[in-house]
Design a protein around this motif. Structure first.
Motif, PDB file in Angstrom:
ATOM      1  N   VAL A 120      -6.663   2.252   9.345  1.00 35.78           N
ATOM      2  CA  VAL A 120      -4.847   1.853   9.086  1.00 35.78           C
ATOM      3  C   VAL A 120      -5.163   0.405   8.692  1.00 35.78           C
ATOM      4  O   VAL A 120      -4.405  -0.388   8.261  1.00 35.78           O
ATOM      5  CB  VAL A 120      -4.408   2.470  10.029  1.00 35.78           C
ATOM      6  N   SER A 121      -5.933  -0.425   9.435  1.00 31.19           N
ATOM      7  CA  SER A 121      -5.661  -2.221   9.700  1.00 31.19           C
ATOM      8  C   SER A 121      -5.990  -2.830   8.247  1.00 31.19           C
ATOM      9  O   SER A 121      -6.098  -3.509   7.855  1.00 31.19           O
ATOM     10  CB  SER A 121      -5.797  -2.243  10.723  1.00 31.19           C
ATOM     11  N   ASP A 122      -7.420  -1.567   8.162  1.00 33.93           N
ATOM     12  CA  ASP A 122      -8.402  -2.029   6.697  1.00 33.93           C
ATOM     13  C   ASP A 122      -7.511  -2.621   5.091  1.00 33.93           C
ATOM     14  O   ASP A 122      -7.118  -2.816   4.899  1.00 33.93           O
ATOM     15  CB  ASP A 122      -9.337  -1.884   6.772  1.00 33.93           C
ATOM     16  N   GLY A 123      -7.262  -0.724   5.887  1.00 32.32           N
ATOM     17  CA  GLY A 123      -5.726  -0.546   4.749  1.00 32.32           C
ATOM     18  C   GLY A 123      -4.207  -1.024   4.042  1.00 32.32           C
ATOM     19  O   GLY A 123      -4.256  -1.945   2.788  1.00 32.32           O
ATOM     20  N   PHE A 124      -3.702  -2.017   5.586  1.00 35.65           N
ATOM     21  CA  PHE A 124      -2.653  -3.002   5.457  1.00 35.65           C
ATOM     22  C   PHE A 124      -3.058  -3.982   5.264  1.00 35.65           C
ATOM     23  O   PHE A 124      -2.575  -4.733   3.819  1.00 35.65           O
ATOM     24  CB  PHE A 124      -2.264  -2.668   7.355  1.00 35.65           C
ATOM     25  N   MET A 125      -4.134  -4.532   5.095  1.00 35.27           N
ATOM     26  CA  MET A 125      -4.786  -5.836   5.007  1.00 35.27           C
ATOM     27  C   MET A 125      -4.713  -6.105   3.789  1.00 35.27           C
ATOM     28  O   MET A 125      -4.563  -7.378   2.759  1.00 35.27           O
ATOM     29  CB  MET A 125      -5.566  -6.779   5.601  1.00 35.27           C
ATOM     30  N   SER A 126      -5.522  -4.741   2.903  1.00 35.23           N
ATOM     31  CA  SER A 126      -6.138  -4.692   1.715  1.00 35.23           C
ATOM     32  C   SER A 126      -4.348  -4.683   0.581  1.00 35.23           C
ATOM     33  O   SER A 126      -4.036  -5.281  -0.116  1.00 35.23           O
ATOM     34  CB  SER A 126      -6.521  -3.753   1.220  1.00 35.23           C
ATOM     35  N   LEU A 127      -3.778  -3.864   0.811  1.00 30.34           N
ATOM     36  CA  LEU A 127      -2.278  -3.804   1.072  1.00 30.34           C
ATOM     37  C   LEU A 127      -2.117  -4.848   0.926  1.00 30.34           C
ATOM     38  O   LEU A 127      -0.795  -5.979  -0.589  1.00 30.34           O
ATOM     39  CB  LEU A 127      -1.227  -2.845   1.027  1.00 30.34           C
TER      40      LEU A 127
END
Length: 267
Positions: free
Chosen positions: A126-133
Motif C-alpha cells: 500500500v505504501s509503495d503504491g501510494f508513493m508511486s501514485l
C-alpha cells in the motif's frame, strides 16, 4: 484429544496471541511496512538541504530499502513478540494461559509464518503504491507489483530454462529464518538475536565442510555443474530434490525444537 486441541479454546487463544503480537510489535512492524515512505522523506530531505532539489529514487534503492525491512523483521520479530516468555513473571503468566502446548505452538507458528508476512507486505504494498501514485516523477514506478516480481524472478533464472518455484522458495526462506530467531528468542534469556547469530555461525562452520566432503569438491562453479550435470533436466531435478530435503529437514527440525522448548518451559 480435548486436552491437546480444542477449536474454541484455540480460537480464543489465537485471538489473544494476535493482540499480544500487536501490542508488542505493531510500531516496529508499521515502521518497516512504511519504509517506502520513510525512504522517500529521508532522501528528499538530504537532497534539499544539500541544494540538489528534488531527486529521483532508483529502483535499486527502493528494493534495498524493502530488503532491509524484511531482514529487520526476520531478525527482531520473534524476540519482540515472544522473547518475554523466558522472563520469570511473563513466563509464569504464559504457562498459566488456558491453552495446551500444541495450541500455543500452533498459534506461534501461524503468527510468525503467516500473519506477520501478510501484514508486512500489505503495508509495504500500500505504501509503495501510494508513493508511486502521489509522486510519480520523483518516486517512480512501484516496485511491489506483479510485473516487477515477474521480471525479478526471470532475471534470477538461468537463460537455458532452469526454472523452479521461486515464490515457494522465498516463502520457505521466510519461515525458516523466522522460526530460527523465534526459537532463539524462547531459548536464550539475554542477547537473543546475537546468540542466535552465533549459533548459526557455528552451525555453518560445521555443516559447510561436511557438504564439501559429500560433494567431493570445495569449489562449486559453472564448470563443476556442467561436468556433473550435462543434462539440464537432471540438474533441475537435483536442485529441486536438494531444496525439498533441506527445507523439510530444517523447518521440520525447527518446528520440533520450538514445540519441545514450549513443552519443557518452566519457571
Amino acid at each position: 484429544m480435548n486436552n491437546v486441541f480444542d477449536f474454541k479454546r484455540f480460537g480464543n487463544y489465537f485471538l489473544y496471541d494476535l493482540r499480544r503480537a500487536k501490542n508488542n510489535y505493531w510500531i516496529s512492524l508499521l515502521l518497516m511496512g512504511l519504509m517506502p515512505v520513510a525512504l522517500y522523506i529521508i532522501c528528499q530531505f538530504f537532497s534539499l538541504i544539500t541544494g540538489n532539489g528534488v531527486t529521483d529514487l532508483s529502483d535499486v534503492l527502493k528494493f534495498d530499502a524493502v530488503f532491509v525491512s524484511i531482514v529487520a523483521v526476520m531478525l527482531g520479530a520473534g524476540t519482540k513478540i515472544y522473547g518475554k516468555i523466558t522472563e520469570k513473571q511473563s513466563g509464569s503468566d504464559y504457562l498459566m494461559l488456558p491453552a495446551s502446548t500444541f495450541e500455543k505452538w500452533l498459534s506461534m507458528v501461524l503468527v510468525v509464518c503467516i500473519v506477520l508476512p501478510l501484514v508486512l507486505f500489505a503495508l509495504m504494498f500500500v505504501s509503495d503504491g501510494f508513493m508511486s501514485l502521489v509522486f510519480p516523477n520523483s518516486y517512480g514506478d512501484r516496485i511491489l507489483s506483479f510485473d516487477f516480481a515477474r521480471g525479478l524472478i526471470e532475471e534470477m533464472m538461468n537463460e537455458e530454462g532452469f526454472y523452479f518455484n521461486m515464490p515457494a522458495v522465498l516463502f520457505l526462506d521466510w519461515c525458516e529464518t523466522l522460526l530460527i530467531f523465534t526459537l532463539g528468542a524462547v531459548c536464550f534469556k539475554k542477547s537473543k538475536v546475537a546468540k542466535t547469530l552465533l549459533c548459526l555461525f557455528a552451525f555453518g562452520m560445521v555443516i559447510t565442510p561436511l557438504m564439501f566432503l559429500f560433494l567431493g569438491t570445495t569449489s562449486i562453479d559453472n564448470d563443476w555443474i556442467i561436468e556433473h550435470f550435462t543434462d539440464p533436466d537432471k540438474a533441475l531435478a537435483m536442485v529441486n530434490w536438494t531444496l525439498s530435503i533441506v527445507y523439510t529437514v530444517m523447518i521440520g527440525g525447527l518446528l520440533a525444537g520450538l514445540y519441545f522448548r514450549l513443552r519443557t518451559l518452566k519457571h
